[in-house]
Design a protein around this motif. Structure first.
Motif, mmCIF file in Angstrom:
data_model
loop_
_atom_site.group_PDB
_atom_site.id
_atom_site.type_symbol
_atom_site.label_atom_id
_atom_site.label_comp_id
_atom_site.label_asym_id
_atom_site.label_seq_id
_atom_site.Cartn_x
_atom_site.Cartn_y
_atom_site.Cartn_z
ATOM 1 N N ARG A 107 -46.405 -6.969 176.397
ATOM 2 C CA ARG A 107 -46.374 -6.418 175.038
ATOM 3 C C ARG A 107 -47.410 -7.124 174.180
ATOM 4 N NH1 ARG A 107 -39.932 -6.907 174.776
ATOM 5 N NH2 ARG A 107 -39.466 -5.219 176.201
ATOM 6 N N PRO A 108 -47.909 -6.439 173.149
ATOM 7 C CA PRO A 108 -48.868 -7.115 172.266
ATOM 8 C C PRO A 108 -48.181 -8.253 171.513
ATOM 9 C CG PRO A 108 -48.341 -4.918 171.447
ATOM 10 C CD PRO A 108 -47.666 -5.064 172.762
ATOM 11 N N SER A 109 -48.948 -9.289 171.229
ATOM 12 C CA SER A 109 -48.390 -10.429 170.512
ATOM 13 C C SER A 109 -48.125 -10.057 169.057
ATOM 14 C CB SER A 109 -49.355 -11.607 170.566
ATOM 15 O OG SER A 109 -50.517 -11.303 169.806
ATOM 16 N N ILE A 110 -47.299 -10.839 168.404
ATOM 17 C CA ILE A 110 -47.007 -10.612 166.981
ATOM 18 C C ILE A 110 -48.293 -10.741 166.174
ATOM 19 C CG2 ILE A 110 -45.785 -11.543 164.982
ATOM 20 C CD1 ILE A 110 -43.460 -12.148 166.864
ATOM 21 N N ARG A 111 -49.135 -11.681 166.560
ATOM 22 C CA ARG A 111 -50.416 -11.876 165.859
ATOM 23 C C ARG A 111 -51.261 -10.598 165.943
ATOM 24 N NH1 ARG A 111 -53.457 -13.320 162.108
ATOM 25 N NH2 ARG A 111 -55.474 -14.189 162.597
ATOM 26 N N MET A 112 -51.324 -9.985 167.102
ATOM 27 C CA MET A 112 -52.098 -8.752 167.291
ATOM 28 C C MET A 112 -51.532 -7.631 166.423
ATOM 29 S SD MET A 112 -54.504 -7.008 168.670
ATOM 30 C CE MET A 112 -55.098 -7.618 170.217
ATOM 31 N N ILE A 113 -50.228 -7.515 166.383
ATOM 32 C CA ILE A 113 -49.583 -6.479 165.570
ATOM 33 C C ILE A 113 -49.879 -6.701 164.093
ATOM 34 C CG2 ILE A 113 -47.350 -5.528 164.848
ATOM 35 C CD1 ILE A 113 -46.379 -6.123 167.728
ATOM 36 N N GLU A 114 -49.824 -7.961 163.670
ATOM 37 C CA GLU A 114 -50.135 -8.276 162.267
ATOM 38 C C GLU A 114 -51.577 -7.921 161.923
ATOM 39 O OE1 GLU A 114 -49.080 -12.399 162.126
ATOM 40 O OE2 GLU A 114 -46.993 -11.974 161.588
ATOM 41 N N GLU A 115 -52.497 -8.197 162.848
ATOM 42 C CA GLU A 115 -53.913 -7.856 162.611
ATOM 43 C C GLU A 115 -54.117 -6.350 162.500
ATOM 44 O OE1 GLU A 115 -56.456 -9.747 165.483
ATOM 45 O OE2 GLU A 115 -55.702 -11.742 164.975
ATOM 46 N N VAL A 116 -53.452 -5.592 163.344
ATOM 47 C CA VAL A 116 -53.561 -4.133 163.278
ATOM 48 C C VAL A 116 -52.981 -3.641 161.962
ATOM 49 C CG1 VAL A 116 -52.703 -1.979 164.296
ATOM 50 C CG2 VAL A 116 -53.568 -3.787 165.783
ATOM 51 N N LEU A 117 -51.837 -4.181 161.562
ATOM 52 C CA LEU A 117 -51.210 -3.804 160.304
ATOM 53 C C LEU A 117 -52.120 -4.096 159.113
ATOM 54 C CD1 LEU A 117 -48.699 -2.615 159.000
ATOM 55 C CD2 LEU A 117 -47.707 -4.901 158.972
ATOM 56 N N GLU A 118 -52.758 -5.273 159.129
ATOM 57 C CA GLU A 118 -53.700 -5.623 158.051
ATOM 58 C C GLU A 118 -54.874 -4.651 158.033
ATOM 59 O OE1 GLU A 118 -54.872 -9.749 158.291
ATOM 60 O OE2 GLU A 118 -52.777 -10.372 158.467
ATOM 61 N N GLY A 119 -55.374 -4.287 159.201
ATOM 62 C CA GLY A 119 -56.470 -3.336 159.290
ATOM 63 C C GLY A 119 -56.081 -1.976 158.736
ATOM 64 N N LEU A 120 -54.888 -1.528 159.028
ATOM 65 C CA LEU A 120 -54.424 -0.245 158.512
ATOM 66 C C LEU A 120 -54.244 -0.282 156.998
ATOM 67 C CD1 LEU A 120 -51.782 0.665 161.243
ATOM 68 C CD2 LEU A 120 -53.973 1.798 160.833
ATOM 69 N N ARG A 121 -53.764 -1.385 156.506
ATOM 70 C CA ARG A 121 -53.594 -1.510 155.051
ATOM 71 C C ARG A 121 -54.953 -1.509 154.341
ATOM 72 N NH1 ARG A 121 -49.068 -6.157 155.399
ATOM 73 N NH2 ARG A 121 -47.261 -4.803 155.621
ATOM 74 N N ALA A 122 -55.960 -2.039 155.011
ATOM 75 C CA ALA A 122 -57.297 -2.100 154.419
ATOM 76 C C ALA A 122 -57.928 -0.715 154.301
ATOM 77 C CB ALA A 122 -58.204 -3.019 155.228
#
Length: 123
Positions: A107-122
């Motif tokens: 599974r993707p790491s929590i860090r990876m998920i957070e980075e994707v979430l930040e990218g989507l918010r941007a």
């Protein structure tokens, strides 16, 4: 099953039926089905194979599309333990295939998920 209730009788529903459906078995032989494992039919029908019941056929029909064990139990309106035993019969007959959920290391790491979430918010 009839239950006495103050002189009146009520039908209590199918209390013994699931137990009888799996001939008293409480575990599937040869395979332990995870609740989130996906099950898919490997054959069209079990035909008139010995020991196959209408519930086996219904599960096969339902599982022409991959479904998790928990969903199969919910759609069949049967206890999960009963469905696991029925799935075990189908697995032994090579009528279904099972795909276990990926382990935590895939599974993707929590860090990876957070980075994707930040990218989507941007966006």
């Amino acid at each position: 099953m009839i239950v006495a209730d103050g002189g009146a009788y009520e039908e209590s529903g199918p209390v013994v039926r699931p137990y009888a459906m799996v001939r008293g078995r409480t575990r599937s032989e040869g395979y332990s089905f995870d609740l989130v494992a996906f099950v898919v039919a490997a054959v069209e029908t079990v035909g008139d194979r010995v020991g196959m019941q209408p519930e086996h056929r219904a599960i096969l029909k339902l599982c022409h599309v991959p479904r998790p064990v928990g969903e199969v139990a919910a759609r069949m309106n049967l206890p999960v333990g009963v469905v696991r035993v029925l799935l075990g019969d189908l697995f032994a007959a090579r009528a279904i295939r099972v795909r276990e959920p990926d382990g935590p290391d895939t599974r993707p790491s929590i860090r990876m998920i957070e980075e994707v979430l930040e990218g989507l918010r941007a966006l």
